[in-house]
Design an enzyme around this catalytic site. Structure first.
Site, PDB file in Angstrom:
ATOM      1  N   ASP A  25       4.629  -9.280 -18.872  1.00  0.00           N
ATOM      2  CA  ASP A  25       3.896  -8.835 -20.056  1.00  0.00           C
ATOM      3  C   ASP A  25       2.827  -9.889 -20.328  1.00  0.00           C
ATOM      4  OD1 ASP A  25       2.924  -7.504 -22.234  1.00  0.00           O
ATOM      5  OD2 ASP A  25       4.872  -7.153 -23.160  1.00  0.00           O
TER       6      ASP A  25
HETATM    7  C1  BGC Z   1       2.177  -5.422 -24.621  1.00  0.00           C
HETATM    8  C2  BGC Z   1       2.195  -4.589 -23.366  1.00  0.00           C
HETATM    9  C3  BGC Z   1       0.789  -4.280 -22.930  1.00  0.00           C
HETATM   10  C4  BGC Z   1       0.052  -5.597 -22.724  1.00  0.00           C
HETATM   11  C5  BGC Z   1      -1.363  -5.439 -22.261  1.00  0.00           C
HETATM   12  C6  BGC Z   1       1.275  -6.631 -24.488  1.00  0.00           C
HETATM   13  O1  BGC Z   1       1.075  -7.228 -25.723  1.00  0.00           O
HETATM   14  O2  BGC Z   1       3.477  -5.819 -24.954  1.00  0.00           O
HETATM   15  O3  BGC Z   1       2.912  -3.407 -23.587  1.00  0.00           O
HETATM   16  O4  BGC Z   1       0.783  -3.492 -21.794  1.00  0.00           O
HETATM   17  O5  BGC Z   1       0.037  -6.312 -23.946  1.00  0.00           O
HETATM   18  O6  BGC Z   1      -2.159  -4.939 -23.283  1.00  0.00           O
END
Ligand code: BGC
Length: 741
Positions: A264
């Site tokens: 993530d």
């Molecule tokens: C989120 C993810 C997301 C990523 C990219 C993170 O803050 O938890 O679900 O895909 O950001 O935007």
């Protein structure tokens, strides 16, 4: 004269007598993929390998330019294709060709209980991703609905592992049929937003395997997901993005995952752990505050220069980076380097139709006393719509799933368009919630500023309500902070902004006050007995208002059912009933899931004499269904057998409609405590008025098993079981018993 491909795959002319260059194995798509991977790997320098393991921009990672190996481009997910962002910013880049089709939130998809809708969803959003030249779609999300306060429940598929598993598989298949990888998230135990970046979750193996992992396992083994995203939180004191237990032991070794583990964004915290504990690609790291920024921020990533140095001095063997690059190359051969993949399409009429159909199938009619719905337009002079959510754009906000939608039909606009000249559709604001409508540089097209006081707004709504034939209150939550929004949990189970008061006041003056909730979560409904009808309208994306209007006026007969329990109060959820901060929201970055396997209806089923407000699986129709008696093809079953269960359903009303028939299994006596029943089958059946159809389910050992912590295996214990056929988890129509020998 003939055409052959040159080194980068373009057709070149080969004239008689001219030698044709031999394609290297890694570019030759007649060769097996694994051979091509090995060949590509053998040509790469250590620096090139390391570069592939981490981001080069917010959403991309490098290929190997020298070899013609393309970059990887990711996009959120999971409800539409995120606006193009600037190279190193979260903010949108201001492109003018990137406004996408917004599909309904995943809670709505789950509420269709229709795998065909999942396939359509995945195929459509995959086409959008492909057209936008993204090869990884960051979604779908399948974290289990453990508490209604979780700010991100709207991005997930509800509380039941079986339902989520059945619905996630076709979504992935649909996406990947476009040569775009689905990236299933957030693996695992990211069941709240509060303290998500740190919290360490302690959970029994049994709850892990029975509740929190099945949808991920199905995504990997049945959906064959090409990538998966590690969660922010910790498990067994290791961050999930580099977690020996989750990534190496379970994902790779038990499930045989051969795809890419993506972190993530900002979920990586250590070079050696990332190297050894199953992570392949690092994204979004804010090492030493570097998101806010140095010119070579990406070289500071844990899997960048620090990784290279440890590889160079021999601390980490090269085989470690080779394994990661193999996974990444496999992703590329499945996506960008698959010359046969389709081209995709963007905001097509088909995508609009798909978004609308999914929304129409997912909207849930929770209550409909005296059949107040559908709205009878021929007897209607005036409809009053009240509430901020009737006009607020819900595709903007909520965190990473926020979209720059091509268009978004609001409930008010949808209703006005449908009603046309048949009746007057008036609007009153009723209350002011959150007027902010911008996210990462995408600004809502609706101005929500309002200068009148709460009393003035209420007075206006009430006096207009007196004159109306119907009052449609459209409220609920929204995508602002501490609502249905990433990065924080809701602070209360109640509806925000004094909406309860507005609803009560409207109901007092107009008996046909219908409440439409726009939300991804359950809320308290103290006025439930004072209004005749309640509709869960979800966040439905571009076609939201059209879909809602078609349900309200009856063009569409509602057929959605709840993918999670709606409790009367917070205590109806086990994580809250225990009244222990260690269980929720955690203490000192630590949390213990003492609610164990008893999540959702598995818990409320144990509360004698206390029914939920609206049960898991509940949802009404404008027609009625009559269930026959369930039958099974044998009274005794052995492990290895398949049990056939049949039940007939008749549409006894005057309109065509669809019923979601649910099958639950109850283990009548077991050595470990088990839920009273568990969902093990469902089917959506479409019936004309008067028509009778039959639904058939097949049960096997997996339908009867629990996970034995001690043996670390699934066990189906001999003894008596019961099959329960229901219209919801609380509306059981028929039971039939059998014995496992
Ligand atoms: C989120 C993810 C997301 C990523 C990219 C993170 O803050 O938890 O679900 O895909 O950001 O935007």
């Amino acid at each position: 004269m003939s055409f052959v491909r040159n080194l980068v795959g373009a057709a070149i002319l080969s004239l008689p007598g001219m030698a044709v260059a031999q394609l290297p194995v890694y570019l030759d798509d007649t060769k097996p993929m694994e051979d091509r991977i090995e060949d590509a790997l053998s040509r790469m320098t250590l620096e090139e390998k390391v570069a592939m393991c981490h981001a080069q921009s917010k959403f991309s990672s490098p290929g190997v330019p020298r070899l013609g190996l393309p970059e990887n481009w990711m996009t959120d997910g999971p409800h539409g294709i995120r606006a193009e962002v600037a190279w190193d910013e979260w903010d949108q880049a201001g492109w003018t060709n990137d406004s996408c089709m917004a599909f309904p939130a995943l809670t709505c998809l789950a509420a269709t209980w229709n795998p065909e809708m999942s396939l359509l969803y995945g195929k459509s959003i995959g086409e959008e991703a492909r057209y936008r030249n993204k090869n990884v779609l960051l979604g779908p999300g399948v974290n289990i609905y453990r508490t209604p306060l979780n700010g991100r429940n709207f991005e997930y598929m509800g509380e039941d592992p079986y339902l989520a598993a059945e619905m996630v598989v076709p979504y992935i298949e649909g996406v990947q049929s476009n040569g775009v990888a689905a990236c299933v998230k957030h693996y695992a135990l990211n069941n709240q937003e509060h303290d998500r970046l740190q919290i360490d979750v302690e959970v029994s193996d049994r709850a892990l395997y029975e509740i929190y992992l099945p949808a991920f396992k199905a995504a990997v083994q049945r959906g064959k997901a090409w990538s998966i995203m590690g969660a922010y939180n910790r498990y067994k004191e290791q961050f999930c993005c580099h977690n020996q237990y989750l990534l190496n032991d379970i994902l790779r070794n038990e499930w045989g995952f051969d795809g890419v583990v993506v972190s993530d964004w900002g979920g990586v915290h250590d070079t050696k752990e990332s190297a050894y504990h199953g992570l392949d690609m690092e994204f979004g790291t804010w090492t030493d505050g570097l998101t806010v920024n140095t010119s070579d921020a990406y070289n500071h990533y844990y899997l960048a220069r620090p990784f290279l140095e440890l590889l160079k001095d021999g601390t980490i063997p090269v085989s470690v980076v080779d394994d990661k690059v193999r996974n990444i190359l496999r992703l590329m051969y499945r996506t960008t380097m698959n010359r046969n993949r389709p081209y995709g399409s963007f905001k097509s009429p088909e995508h609009a139709a798909a978004a609308r159909q999914i929304a129409e199938e997912g909207i849930v009619l929770l209550q409909n006393k005296d059949n107040v719905l559908p709205i009878r337009l021929d007897e209607t002079r005036k409809i009053l719509v009240v509430g901020e959510n009737a006009i607020k754009m819900m595709t903007v906000g909520g965190g990473s799933s926020s979209l720059k939608a091509w268009y978004e039909i609001s409930p008010l606009d949808g209703l006005r368009a449908r009603v046309g000249d048949a009746a007057e559709v008036e609007y009153a604001r009723g209350y002011v919630g959150n007027t902010d409508g911008s996210y990462n540089g995408v600004v809502s097209k609706v101005d929500l500023s309002e200068s009148r006081s709460a009393e003035e707004l209420l007075d206006e709504a009430v006096s207009k309500a007196r004159e109306a034939d119907y009052v449609i209150f459209v409220g609920g939550l929204n995508k602002n902070e501490h609502q249905d929004c990433e990065g924080g949990d809701r602070e209360s189970y109640a509806l925000p902004y004094n909406q309860d008061r507005v609803i009560e006041a409207l109901a007092q003056v107009n008996p046909k006050t219908i409440v439409v909730l726009i939300s991804g979560n359950s809320v308290a409904m103290p006025w439930v007995d004072k209004v005749p009808a309640i509709v869960e309208g979800w966040y439905c994306g571009s076609e939201a208002g059209n879909a809602l209007a078609s349900v309200l006026v009856g063009d569409v007969n509602p057929s959605g059912k709840l993918p999670f329990t709606m409790g009367v109060e917070l205590d109806d959820y086990h994580a809250h009933a225990l009244n222990d901060p260690m269980v929720y929201p955690g203490v000192d970055h630590k949390q213990v899931y003492k609610d164990d396997i008893f999540v959702g209806y598995r818990w409320s089923d144990l509360q004698k004499g206390k029914a939920p407000l609206f049960a898991f699986g509940h949802g009404l129709s404008y027609t009625t269904f009559e269930y026959g008696k369930a039958t099974i093809d044998r009274k005794q079953m052995h492990v290895g057998d398949t049990l056939r269960v049949r039940v007939s359903v008749k549409n006894t009303g005057a309109r065509a409609g669809a019923e979601i028939v649910q099958l639950y299994v109850a283990d009548l006596k077991s050595s470990l405590p088990r839920p009273k029943k568990e969902l093990k089958g469902f089917d959506k059946i479409y019936l004309q008025p008067g028509e009778t159809g039959e639904v058939e389910f097949l049960l096997d050992k997996s339908s009867l098993s629990y996970f034995d912590d001690k043996k670390h295996e699934w066990v189906a214990e001999p003894g008596k079981f019961e099959v329960l056929i229901g219209a919801s988890s609380r509306d059981i129509k028929s039971k039939v018993g059998f014995e496992l020998k």
